[in-house]
Design a protein around this motif. Structure first.
Motif, PDB file in Angstrom:
ATOM      1  N   LEU A   1       2.872  -4.383   1.230  1.00 38.17           N
ATOM      2  CA  LEU A   1       2.557  -3.604   2.153  1.00 38.17           C
ATOM      3  C   LEU A   1       2.644  -2.131   1.893  1.00 38.17           C
ATOM      4  N   GLN A   2       3.682  -1.741   0.992  1.00 43.02           N
ATOM      5  CA  GLN A   2       3.615  -0.392   0.536  1.00 43.02           C
ATOM      6  C   GLN A   2       3.044  -0.254  -0.926  1.00 43.02           C
ATOM      7  N   GLY A   3       2.294  -1.173  -1.293  1.00 42.91           N
ATOM      8  CA  GLY A   3       1.811  -1.161  -2.629  1.00 42.91           C
ATOM      9  C   GLY A   3       0.327  -1.563  -2.524  1.00 42.91           C
ATOM     10  N   LYS A   4       0.048  -2.720  -2.896  1.00 44.18           N
ATOM     11  CA  LYS A   4      -1.223  -3.174  -2.985  1.00 44.18           C
ATOM     12  C   LYS A   4      -2.153  -2.898  -1.728  1.00 44.18           C
ATOM     13  N   LEU A   5      -1.622  -2.977  -0.454  1.00 50.10           N
ATOM     14  CA  LEU A   5      -2.296  -2.822   0.728  1.00 50.10           C
ATOM     15  C   LEU A   5      -2.904  -1.326   0.958  1.00 50.10           C
ATOM     16  N   PRO A   6      -1.966  -0.462   0.684  1.00 54.57           N
ATOM     17  CA  PRO A   6      -2.489   1.018   0.829  1.00 54.57           C
ATOM     18  C   PRO A   6      -3.433   1.335  -0.217  1.00 54.57           C
ATOM     19  N   LEU A   7      -3.263   0.727  -1.441  1.00 50.88           N
ATOM     20  CA  LEU A   7      -4.400   0.819  -2.251  1.00 50.88           C
ATOM     21  C   LEU A   7      -5.673   0.350  -1.941  1.00 50.88           C
ATOM     22  N   TRP A   8      -5.450  -0.838  -1.385  1.00 45.82           N
ATOM     23  CA  TRP A   8      -6.829  -1.502  -1.017  1.00 45.82           C
ATOM     24  C   TRP A   8      -7.418  -0.683   0.178  1.00 45.82           C
ATOM     25  N   MET A   9      -6.564   0.036   1.187  1.00 43.52           N
ATOM     26  CA  MET A   9      -7.157   0.338   2.107  1.00 43.52           C
ATOM     27  C   MET A   9      -7.720   1.958   1.856  1.00 43.52           C
ATOM     28  N   ASN A  10      -7.110   2.503   0.999  1.00 38.05           N
ATOM     29  CA  ASN A  10      -7.780   3.755   0.507  1.00 38.05           C
ATOM     30  C   ASN A  10      -8.866   3.832  -0.183  1.00 38.05           C
ATOM     31  N   LYS A  11      -9.448   2.254  -0.568  1.00 41.86           N
ATOM     32  CA  LYS A  11     -10.691   2.359  -0.999  1.00 41.86           C
ATOM     33  C   LYS A  11     -11.891   1.872   0.185  1.00 41.86           C
ATOM     34  N   LEU A  12     -11.380   1.068   1.059  1.00 41.13           N
ATOM     35  CA  LEU A  12     -12.067   0.879   2.290  1.00 41.13           C
ATOM     36  C   LEU A  12     -12.161   1.661   3.192  1.00 41.13           C
ATOM     37  N   ALA A  13     -10.996   2.171   3.655  1.00 40.98           N
ATOM     38  CA  ALA A  13     -10.660   3.057   4.857  1.00 40.98           C
ATOM     39  C   ALA A  13      -9.625   3.917   4.709  1.00 40.98           C
TER      40      ALA A  13
END
Length: 334
Positions: A239-251
């Protein structure tokens, strides 16, 4: 047992070991048979850590020191070598943060935060690398932050320090290619450490981590995994790791919107607190051991947050798509 045998007998220096991730990482490494040299400014806290490690059958050398003082860094390395004869792992963990709007921070706070959180890593690595090169092996294991790839309001200098440290670590890994010396990084989310109990703040309010907060042991176990399989950058949570990295690329606008609008509120409580200097320049008695006053967020709340973020991201992405289609349609009719 096979995992323990891989690390058993290795020698590790752990910085920032008087509390938080440093303390718990030392405990977990000792469980794997690693012989420790622990350092921080507070001797009394380090002695408590030593007693815990030795009570469980581990070996622990205490060498107090300040990562901003070159003579202290050299002394820690020298005493570790005198005791054990070699160094296999450097766990860089020492760090401080100061809360406040950038233009309202005292300049000496800015300098000190960079000196500890960034240059402290470099000083220790600079001191141990000649020994690593001489023995043809070694491991620089850096406890980084999710802010190494992101940002948060009120923590501009800490964010800058972590960006710089991760960039240095990546360059160092390239320089050491083929030498037998590895560089690893653990990107840490908000964890239940005492950092928030002794960090200075210019806001006269109690600082708290950006939720959700994870158990500090999550990071300590990731440190052990990196020690077993070096040369990686590990993101131990979703939640505070892989998800924000992924979201930072897409949105990227989703995270910018949340932290821009709510980030200050997320990191402060209404409880009044006057702590303008905290532990920046002098150690404080508060915050010994792995855990601080902010408990880990229950798992069910973290899952709820995932659903909420997914819905928000979906809505914002949908709105952005509609805006693009409207713009295209408007252009096509001109």
């Amino acid at each position: 047992m096979a995992r323990r045998e891989q690390l058993s007998g290795k020698i590790a220096i752990v910085t920032g070991a008087s509390s938080g991730v440093g303390w718990q990482s030392a405990v977990r490494l000792a469980e794997q048979g690693v012989r420790l040299c622990v350092t921080a400014r507070r001797r009394e806290a380090l002695e408590l850590l030593r007693k815990q490690v030795e009570a469980s059958g581990g070996e622990c050398l205490v060498v107090p020191g300040d990562v901003t003082v070159a003579e202290d860094v050299e002394r820690v390395v020298r005493e570790c070598l005198a005791r054990y004869g070699r160094i296999d792992i450097l766990v860089n963990d020492a760090g401080v943060q100061t809360y406040g709007y950038f233009d309202q921070l005292p300049w000496e706070h800015i300098q000190r935060t960079v000196d500890v959180t960034c240059l402290g890593f470099l000083r220790f690595a600079h001191a141990v690398l000649p020994h690593f090169r001489q023995q043809g092996s070694g491991h620089v294991l850096n406890v980084q932050s999710m802010l190494s790839k992101g940002a948060a309001p009120l923590l501009s200098v800490y964010s800058a320090s972590k960006h710089a440290t991760l960039g240095w670590a990546k360059a160092l890994a390239l320089e050491l290619h083929g030498t037998g010396i590895h560089v690893s990084n653990v990107l840490v989310p908000s964890v239940s450490t005492p950092m928030f109990d002794h960090a200075p703040t210019q806001l006269d309010k109690k600082p708290v981590p950006v939720p959700p907060t994870y158990d500090v042991d999550v990071v300590a176990r990731a440190v052990v995994r990196c020690a077993l399989k070096p040369g990686r950058t590990v993101v131990p949570v979703f939640l505070q790791g892989k998800l924000p990295l992924w979201m930072n690329k897409l949105a990227p606008f989703v995270g910018d919107f949340i932290l821009g609008r709510y980030g200050v509120r997320m990191q402060t409580e209404d409880q009044p607190l006057h702590r303008p200097d905290g532990n920046l320049f002098q150690p404080v008695p508060q915050g010994v051991g792995p855990y601080g006053s902010v408990p880990p967020t229950p798992k069910w709340k973290r899952l709820t947050a995932v659903v909420g973020l997914a819905a928000l991201a979906g809505g914002m992405l949908g709105g952005a798509a509609l805006g693009v289609r409207g713009l295209v349609g408007d252009v096509s009719h001109r």
